[in-house]
Design an enzyme around this catalytic site. Structure first.
Site, PDB file in Angstrom:
ATOM      1  N   HIS A  82      -9.547  23.488 -36.551  1.00  0.00           N
ATOM      2  CA  HIS A  82      -9.217  22.674 -35.443  1.00  0.00           C
ATOM      3  C   HIS A  82      -9.652  21.261 -35.694  1.00  0.00           C
ATOM      4  CE1 HIS A  82      -8.074  21.395 -31.420  1.00  0.00           C
ATOM      5  NE2 HIS A  82      -9.030  20.983 -31.350  1.00  0.00           N
ATOM      6  N   ASP A 161      -7.834  26.713 -18.924  1.00  0.00           N
ATOM      7  CA  ASP A 161      -7.824  25.764 -19.581  1.00  0.00           C
ATOM      8  C   ASP A 161      -6.550  24.744 -19.485  1.00  0.00           C
ATOM      9  OD1 ASP A 161      -9.049  23.597 -21.568  1.00  0.00           O
ATOM     10  OD2 ASP A 161      -7.023  24.126 -22.642  1.00  0.00           O
ATOM     11  N   ARG A 168      -7.941  17.167 -15.694  1.00  0.00           N
ATOM     12  CA  ARG A 168      -9.041  16.224 -15.985  1.00  0.00           C
ATOM     13  C   ARG A 168      -7.919  14.959 -16.397  1.00  0.00           C
ATOM     14  NH1 ARG A 168     -10.815  19.243 -20.722  1.00  0.00           N
ATOM     15  NH2 ARG A 168     -12.086  17.220 -21.262  1.00  0.00           N
ATOM     16  N   SER A 183     -13.000  23.369 -23.603  1.00  0.00           N
ATOM     17  CA  SER A 183     -11.578  23.480 -23.551  1.00  0.00           C
ATOM     18  C   SER A 183     -11.103  23.921 -24.886  1.00  0.00           C
ATOM     19  CB  SER A 183     -10.967  21.890 -23.512  1.00  0.00           C
ATOM     20  OG  SER A 183      -9.645  21.868 -23.492  1.00  0.00           O
ATOM     21  N   LYS A 187      -9.682  28.003 -26.172  1.00  0.00           N
ATOM     22  CA  LYS A 187      -8.289  28.300 -26.958  1.00  0.00           C
ATOM     23  C   LYS A 187      -8.630  28.786 -28.331  1.00  0.00           C
ATOM     24  CE  LYS A 187      -7.139  24.284 -25.839  1.00  0.00           C
ATOM     25  NZ  LYS A 187      -6.825  22.844 -25.318  1.00  0.00           N
TER      26      LYS A 187
HETATM   27  N1  URA Z   1      -8.463  19.063 -27.014  1.00  0.00           N
HETATM   28  C1  URA Z   1      -8.517  19.942 -26.051  1.00  0.00           C
HETATM   29  O1  URA Z   1      -8.013  20.923 -26.181  1.00  0.00           O
HETATM   30  N2  URA Z   1      -9.263  19.659 -24.982  1.00  0.00           N
HETATM   31  C2  URA Z   1      -9.652  18.692 -24.481  1.00  0.00           C
HETATM   32  O2  URA Z   1     -10.559  18.661 -23.552  1.00  0.00           O
HETATM   33  C3  URA Z   1      -9.649  17.468 -25.645  1.00  0.00           C
HETATM   34  C4  URA Z   1      -9.103  17.640 -26.788  1.00  0.00           C
END
Ligand code: URA
Length: 423
Positions: A82, A161, A168, A183, A187
């Site tokens: 990621h 999320d 947010r 967050s 995932k």
């Molecule tokens: N990427 C995400 O998945 N969440 C965040 O809060 C910031 C970047």
């Protein structure tokens, strides 16, 4: 009995939230029992007061439990990567097929771009016929047959999320390390791979502008992975200038294909190989040399199979822009600075990105860099090529670029990989 008001008050006053409070509030928010304005207040309290490592791991677990985990039934070791997002960051495109060609399975559930950072799915959709939405069965089958899948996240993955991120975004609570880290990791952990490599970017084109902030985010991400039994490594990498020479959608796919065919810019190749080595180490395949596999053409062959499996034609011509505007170097000298954020915003204004989730992107829009920091340039020579289907977007892109370039004396090349943080 736990109530939203008590949880908000506790965090507002700097208290540590209990496991029960966290599990309750995340679940109740997902089910619509905690109201948006209550979660907005709690997000701001977390933003201002922070959370400790245990609270962050528990919060992440509650977000994972808000949905279902992907069950990856494949007979190869699974490992994922990621990136926290940058400008010109097309690394997933060569990396996923490369690591698959080395023997691992790479389930790469990706997102779309919002703002100045591009999205992997938007880039891949410039390939005619390519399809981002796959069912869990299709993901598992492709992982077994090809070894790599890059597709959209399935609906049931960390729904808390999805709701919280949108909240947010409109309450100025995005840039909080506990909230960003939970967050991302909710995932990634729900995706079910055994190992995870994170590319945490630092610089103007990244969320974290300084290496110190990026290091703190990287440490937090690694701690969450470890707490949830996912072996996690983070590379801290430079994002002060764009990665590679292409920023946009189709232009980034073309550059990724160059890398897979043995060419491409040195920084893209360096980062692809560094991340591949870390992923292979986590998959127990450190004896495989990704540089050899890249040079052999096996990674390119896996790319072709990966694109074909998702309906794409890897041989099809990529979209070309209707309009190209060339920006010339203003003076002789050495390009000492080319600002990532400015280039990202300019590409976005040319149509490569979207302002709202539902907007379409232009597949042919983007920017080609004719020089990288450290390269000599001559006045009047092409420096940047702006690609767009909507020439009326060019003035706004040029405005974004107005202070993006410095030309001066030779500068030492900055290292691309700043640090490695392991569990
Ligand atoms: N990427 C995400 O998945 N969440 C965040 O809060 C910031 C970047």
């Amino acid at each position: 009995m736990i109530t939203a008001v008590d949880v908000i008050r506790a965090k507002r006053d700097g208290e540590r939230l209990s496991d029960e409070q966290i599990a309750w509030v995340v679940d109740a928010y997902t089910r619509g029992i905690v109201a948006e304005e209550q979660m907005a207040a709690l997000a701001m309290a977390i933003f201002l007061r922070g959370m400790d490592a245990h609270e962050i791991a528990t919060w992440t677990g509650a977000m994972i439990d808000s949905g279902s985990r992907l069950q990856l039934d494949v007979d190869r070791p699974t490992v994922d990567k990621h990136s926290t997002g940058g400008v010109g960051d097309k690394i997933t495109l060569p990396l996923a097929p490369l690591v698959a060609a080395c023997g691992a399975a790479v389930p790469q559930l990706s997102g779309r771009g919002l703002g100045h950072t591009g999205g992997t799915l938007d880039k891949l959709e410039s390939i005619p016929g390519w399809r981002a939405a796959l069912s869990t069965e299709e993901i598992t089958r492709q992982l077994g047959e090809v070894g790599a899948v890059v597709c959209a996240a399935t609906e049931g993955l960390a729904p808390a999320d999805r709701k919280l991120y949108a909240l947010r975004d409109v309450t100025s609570t995005v840039e909080s390390i506990p909230l960003i880290a939970s967050s991302i990791m909710s995932k990634k952990i729900a995706e079910g791979s055994a190992g995870l490599v994170l590319d945490v970017k630092a610089g103007s084109g990244a969320f974290m502008k300084t290496p110190e902030q990026a290091r703190e985010l990287a440490r937090t991400l690694v701690e969450i992975g470890t707490a949830h039994g996912v072996e996690t490594t983070a590379l801290l990498t430079e994002m002060g200038t764009p990665l590679g020479r292409a920023v946009g959608n189709a232009v980034e796919v073309a550059e990724a294909v160059e890398v897979l065919q043995g060419g491409g810019p040195a920084d893209v190749v360096e980062l692809t190989l560094a991340l591949a080595r870390e992923m292979l180490a986590l998959a127990g395949l450190s004896d495989v040399d990704p540089a050899r596999v890249l040079a052999s053409g096996e990674a390119y062959e896996t790319w072709r199979r990966m694109i074909t499996a998702q309906g794409g034609d890897p041989e099809a011509a990529l979209p070309k822009p209707r309009h190209v505007h060339v920006v010339e170097a203003p003076a002789d000298g050495v390009l000492s600075r080319l600002d990532a954020y400015a280039v990202g915003v300019a590409a976005w204004r040319l149509g490569a990105g979207r302002a709202r989730k539902e907007d379409p992107v232009q597949h042919a829009a983007g920017i080609l860099l004719h020089a990288k920091p450290g390269d000599p340039v001559s006045a009047g020579e092409p420096l940047l090529e702006l690609h767009t289907d909507t020439p009326e977007a060019v003035p706004a892109a040029l405005e974004a670029l107005s202070d993006a370039v410095s030309i001066g004396d030779p500068v030492p090349r900055r290292p691309l990989i700043l640090d490695t943080i392991r569990s």
